[in-house]
Design a protein around this motif. Structure first.
Motif, mmCIF file in Angstrom:
data_model
loop_
_atom_site.group_PDB
_atom_site.id
_atom_site.type_symbol
_atom_site.label_atom_id
_atom_site.label_comp_id
_atom_site.label_asym_id
_atom_site.label_seq_id
_atom_site.Cartn_x
_atom_site.Cartn_y
_atom_site.Cartn_z
ATOM 1 N N SER A 67 1.018 -1.111 0.151
ATOM 2 C CA SER A 67 -0.256 0.234 -0.097
ATOM 3 C C SER A 67 1.241 1.533 0.245
ATOM 4 O O SER A 67 1.636 1.481 1.030
ATOM 5 C CB SER A 67 -1.096 0.229 1.312
ATOM 6 O OG SER A 67 -1.261 1.176 1.470
ATOM 7 N N GLN A 72 -7.613 -9.767 3.280
ATOM 8 C CA GLN A 72 -8.637 -8.970 2.709
ATOM 9 C C GLN A 72 -9.332 -8.300 3.740
ATOM 10 O O GLN A 72 -9.328 -6.529 3.803
ATOM 11 C CB GLN A 72 -9.184 -8.955 1.804
ATOM 12 C CG GLN A 72 -10.862 -8.390 1.498
ATOM 13 C CD GLN A 72 -11.469 -9.378 -0.133
ATOM 14 O OE1 GLN A 72 -11.506 -10.580 -0.372
ATOM 15 N NE2 GLN A 72 -12.407 -8.956 -0.565
ATOM 16 N N LYS A 108 -8.461 0.557 4.024
ATOM 17 C CA LYS A 108 -8.275 0.121 2.331
ATOM 18 C C LYS A 108 -9.605 -0.434 1.071
ATOM 19 O O LYS A 108 -9.831 -1.483 1.816
ATOM 20 C CB LYS A 108 -7.148 -1.047 2.098
ATOM 21 C CG LYS A 108 -5.711 -0.676 2.967
ATOM 22 C CD LYS A 108 -5.179 0.154 2.563
ATOM 23 C CE LYS A 108 -3.615 0.257 3.699
ATOM 24 N NZ LYS A 108 -3.238 1.870 3.764
ATOM 25 N N LEU A 155 -9.292 -3.031 -3.376
ATOM 26 C CA LEU A 155 -7.949 -3.815 -3.309
ATOM 27 C C LEU A 155 -8.065 -4.920 -4.483
ATOM 28 O O LEU A 155 -9.109 -4.147 -5.538
ATOM 29 C CB LEU A 155 -8.350 -5.088 -1.863
ATOM 30 C CG LEU A 155 -8.776 -4.713 -0.785
ATOM 31 C CD1 LEU A 155 -9.037 -5.941 -0.053
ATOM 32 C CD2 LEU A 155 -7.610 -3.689 -0.001
#
Length: 106
Positions: free
Chosen positions: A42, A78, A86, A89
């Motif tokens: 990220s 996830q 986030k 994705l």
């Protein structure tokens, strides 16, 4: 699941005025369960995005395949990334521009 997080910076040397030709600051996530690890990245300038990059098993690396998106470790990773904000994705599929959206886990 064990989670490791490492901040990395890749950059050129600064010029006389302190400017860089390139500068990338990002976090590398390693999600591990037993011998299996999922690696994600990220960038700090895109805090609501993360990209799954590869799978590692017992020290060897391989590209992600669609079947990996159904693995329980992938779902846990996830979920963790989404809990950190986030919302976008993607996974490195090698198709098109290289990344595809991760389907929402149910």
């Amino acid at each position: 699941m064990h989670i490791e997080l490492v901040r990395r910076i890749e950059s050129s040397e600064p010029d006389e005025s302190g400017m860089y030709d390139y500068y990338y600051e990002y976090d590398i996530y390693r999600f591990t369960d037993g011998p299996l690890s999922l690696i994600a990245r990220s960038y700090t300038d895109e805090p609501d995005e993360a990209h799954f990059l590869r799978v590692e098993t017992n020290g060897s690396q391989r590209a992600l395949v669609e079947a990996d998106l159904k693995h329980p470790l992938f779902h846990l990773a996830q979920s963790h990334l989404r809990s950190e904000g986030k919302i976008t994705l993607r996974w490195l599929s090698g198709k098109g521009n290289g990344y595809e959206s991760v389907p929402a886990s149910g």
